[in-house]
Design a protein around this motif. Sequence first.
Motif, PDB file in Angstrom:
ATOM      1  N   GLY A  83       0.759  -1.245   0.000  1.00 47.61           N
ATOM      2  CA  GLY A  83       0.000   0.000   0.000  1.00 47.61           C
ATOM      3  C   GLY A  83       0.785   1.287   0.000  1.00 47.61           C
ATOM      4  N   LEU A  84       2.061   1.247  -0.353  1.00 49.29           N
ATOM      5  CA  LEU A  84       2.855   2.474  -0.363  1.00 49.29           C
ATOM      6  C   LEU A  84       2.415   3.401  -1.488  1.00 49.29           C
ATOM      7  N   VAL A  85       2.250   4.664  -1.177  1.00 48.48           N
ATOM      8  CA  VAL A  85       1.941   5.664  -2.195  1.00 48.48           C
ATOM      9  C   VAL A  85       2.954   6.800  -2.059  1.00 48.48           C
ATOM     10  N   PHE A  86       3.913   6.822  -2.992  1.00 46.91           N
ATOM     11  CA  PHE A  86       4.858   7.926  -3.143  1.00 46.91           C
ATOM     12  C   PHE A  86       4.509   8.644  -4.429  1.00 46.91           C
ATOM     13  N   GLN A  87       4.313   9.937  -4.354  1.00 50.88           N
ATOM     14  CA  GLN A  87       3.833  10.666  -5.519  1.00 50.88           C
ATOM     15  C   GLN A  87       4.940  11.153  -6.446  1.00 50.88           C
ATOM     16  N   THR A  88       6.131  11.404  -5.919  1.00 47.28           N
ATOM     17  CA  THR A  88       7.146  12.132  -6.680  1.00 47.28           C
ATOM     18  C   THR A  88       7.978  11.212  -7.557  1.00 47.28           C
ATOM     19  N   GLY A  89       8.202  11.638  -8.795  1.00 46.24           N
ATOM     20  CA  GLY A  89       9.072  10.935  -9.721  1.00 46.24           C
ATOM     21  C   GLY A  89       9.319  11.802 -10.933  1.00 46.24           C
ATOM     22  N   TYR A 139      -3.919  11.958  -7.630  1.00 50.22           N
ATOM     23  CA  TYR A 139      -5.367  11.704  -7.657  1.00 50.22           C
ATOM     24  C   TYR A 139      -5.712  10.510  -6.773  1.00 50.22           C
ATOM     25  N   THR A 140      -4.863   9.483  -6.780  1.00 53.11           N
ATOM     26  CA  THR A 140      -5.100   8.329  -5.922  1.00 53.11           C
ATOM     27  C   THR A 140      -5.128   8.746  -4.463  1.00 53.11           C
ATOM     28  N   VAL A 141      -4.206   9.609  -4.058  1.00 54.34           N
ATOM     29  CA  VAL A 141      -4.188  10.112  -2.679  1.00 54.34           C
ATOM     30  C   VAL A 141      -5.485  10.845  -2.367  1.00 54.34           C
ATOM     31  N   PRO A 161      -2.370   9.215   5.609  1.00 51.15           N
ATOM     32  CA  PRO A 161      -1.275  10.102   5.195  1.00 51.15           C
ATOM     33  C   PRO A 161      -0.163  10.185   6.234  1.00 51.15           C
ATOM     34  N   VAL A 162       0.555   9.095   6.406  1.00 52.65           N
ATOM     35  CA  VAL A 162       1.664   9.099   7.359  1.00 52.65           C
ATOM     36  C   VAL A 162       2.881   9.827   6.794  1.00 52.65           C
ATOM     37  N   GLY A 198       1.703   8.369   1.748  1.00 52.43           N
ATOM     38  CA  GLY A 198       1.212   7.533   2.837  1.00 52.43           C
ATOM     39  C   GLY A 198       0.838   6.142   2.394  1.00 52.43           C
ATOM     40  N   LEU A 199      -0.057   5.524   3.175  1.00 52.15           N
ATOM     41  CA  LEU A 199      -0.426   4.131   3.002  1.00 52.15           C
ATOM     42  C   LEU A 199      -1.855   4.009   2.491  1.00 52.15           C
ATOM     43  N   ALA A 200      -1.997   3.327   1.383  1.00 57.60           N
ATOM     44  CA  ALA A 200      -3.328   3.019   0.861  1.00 57.60           C
ATOM     45  C   ALA A 200      -3.775   1.669   1.408  1.00 57.60           C
ATOM     46  N   ARG A 201      -4.965   1.611   1.909  1.00 55.50           N
ATOM     47  CA  ARG A 201      -5.555   0.338   2.339  1.00 55.50           C
ATOM     48  C   ARG A 201      -6.294  -0.229   1.130  1.00 55.50           C
TER      49      ARG A 201
END
Length: 820
Positions: free
Chosen positions: A57-63, A74-76, A92-93, A152-155
């Motif tokens: 479930g990791l969500v990192f936006q930057t790349g 948008y996913t966040v 949003p940890v 943060g973490l997506a469930r």
Amino acid sequence: MTTPLRDRTRARVVIIGAGIVGCSLADELTARGWREVTVLDQGPLPAPGGSTSHAPGLVFQTGPSKTMTEFAAYTVRKLGSLDVDGLPCFHPVGGLEIATTEARWADLHRKAGLAASWGVRGELLDAQQCKKLWPLLDEGKVLGGLHTPDDGLARALPACRAQMARAEGRGARFLGRHTVTGIERAAGVVTGVVTDHGVFPADHVVSAAGFWGPVIGSLAGVDVPLLPLAHQYATTAPLPELAGLNDPREEASRPILRHQDRDLYFREHVDRIGIGSYAHRPLPVDPFTVPAYDDAPVMPSSLPFTAEDFAPSWRDSVGLLPALGGSRVADGFNGVFSFTPDGMPVLGESRTLRGFWLAEAVWVTHSAGVAKAVAEWMSDGRPATDVHECDLTRFEDAQRSPAYIAERGAQSFVEVYDVIHPLQPLEQPRPLRTSPFYPRQQELGAAFLEAGGWERPHWYEANAPLAEGLDLPERDAWSARYWSPIAAAEAAVTRERVALYDMTPLRRLEVTGPGALDFLQRMTTNQLAKKPGAVTYTLLLDETGGIRSDLTVARLAPDHFQLGANSPADLDWLLRHAPENVHVRDITPGTCCIGVWGPLARALVQPLTRDDFSHDAFGYFRAKRTHIGHVPVTALRLSYVGELGWELYTTADLGLRLWDTLWAAGQEHGVVAAGRSAFNSLRLEKGYRAWGHDMTTEHDPYEAGLGFAVRPAKGDFLGRAALAGRSEETATRKLTCLTLDDPAANVLGKEPVLRDGVPVGYVTSAAYGYTLGRCIAYAWLPATAAVPGTAVHLDYFGQRFAATVAQEPLFDPKMTRIRR
């Protein structure tokens, strides 16, 4: 291409795969008025056993990809708005990437710039600040970190449940335990999905099957270029240091931690730590042999943990987080998910089977954003976000072999956390595609980089003596990679004498037939109703006026046109729209091209042909079929470097003879072979745009400074209606030329542009202008900031470089050098 709104309530959509992508897409489609939506999965719902069912479930936006950042953002936003059983589907940890090497610390400065370019909050921290966020860190091993508080973490499974419920409330149905066994089709159009429970008629079928994508694709006769690979994930025993810290319902309170110098990431699971590793050998999985849900020991996507592969990662984990030294790996598995040859998703509708869509190789990180884009594509004919990096048509035929997909897919896994330079070429398989001039280029010591499978010379070591004594500013280590001062010498020779450029990788399309002119008039923006021999710069737009591509169109005969295009997507787009009396084909593989450019170009070429190459007889933007020595060529009077010259095209079998003929004749004129590095510098001095870098479907011609290529008075063309009322004066943003104030400063592209300390835009293309003696950058800016003389700053690895908006073109604005 577009499903009218009135049909959405009746159009039947079958989505194959009830993971995070399939559930998100059902939600997005039904929110747009689609009602006949069925989602099928072979496993039980809501956890059918694919990659979503085990995702950490990791969500990192930057790349480096603006598109992927927008998908993640948008996913966040979306998952943060959803909840199940009183808990949000996104926690949003934040994220914390730490550096333990100088190279990574420099890269985190670059990533901080990318975050600013794409509108993601981020802050560079010192080692003490990192330890405050993650007290278990060995502070002495950390140089610093990048903190992104909105990650943060997506469930994932609760997010599936929430979106299933919303879609079902609008009429969608989700059916588990339905194994797809076939795709029905008729006359090149999808008609239904065959399962072990019967046939589901369909007007649209979307494969969102994850690592089973190649299996579904094979049933439809559509290749899906992805490779499933296993990725190791382990969970520690309970740690005393975490006892009582985290709410069991939320699981985590500290940021996701990434230790990319060792290909590791960490997240909390209440009083345990989960560890993901990309450090092990690639573990490819054959999707055709993955067991069914009931035959799998745990679930189809969860393979047995190979402890020997994880052992080095455990040592590295203990080294970074010493508290783990008193713990152990309590649980672990090798989880299967998808990789493509370039690490990007595979999205879009198949041209060979209309109505069959792909939404594959998508991770939880980008799931809702991808679903939104595909839903927009199906509903409106295009996504709001530019998706050319993800389009299923982007791969060349040479990049679609099973061997290529396997080799490059495995390498994509290896490179997940690598520091990748924007010019960094593939290492294997090479050489794959070479021009007929390749042997001569090797003899001249060409430094080859790679794009689209092509070996492309960027400079030639044979020209090294010409670079001796040049007064060039010293480059930093990053901008000096894949660069040589020889490029400056080659640019100077192009401006002063004459140079040969290998333009073979430039895509060439042929359009013929009695309806060719009418067809191209409808598809492009400029006036093409000119006499044979004319060459025209024009644009391909979509229905909203966004720039799909730019073309040069040479009318060689009344019903015969040669197009200089950009990508396989251009061929696909034209083939989708071509009527029966028009034939479109890619002639690139069987042909080649040499650009002969410089003040002495005419002196070189004229003695080799009986045709008159004077300016009066062979004007700018004209085409002529002739001979150069013994070689028949199609000569186009074009120049992407701002100098007199021609593009000379011939068949591949005669390419080497053409090169040798020009090379021999050019010796008395001081001819050199020049590479792409000089080419890019020269084209920016002239302000020539590069599609896919400087402009995409997100931009219209007037914003991009290409309004001169639009002729509404010629009659209707695709995108014309959308441009009504627009002009350069009404544009609220503009592609803008900047020059860096310090002659020693360099940037490479994608850096944020700041005005009064606030990010207002981003750089698209940049290169040092050797003729001008300073770096040139093109950037998207608000129209209010795109005024010549405006002062801005570019953020480059944490440095602020002053720059000034300049009037373009910077070099030869009156075009006297080209038209002589």
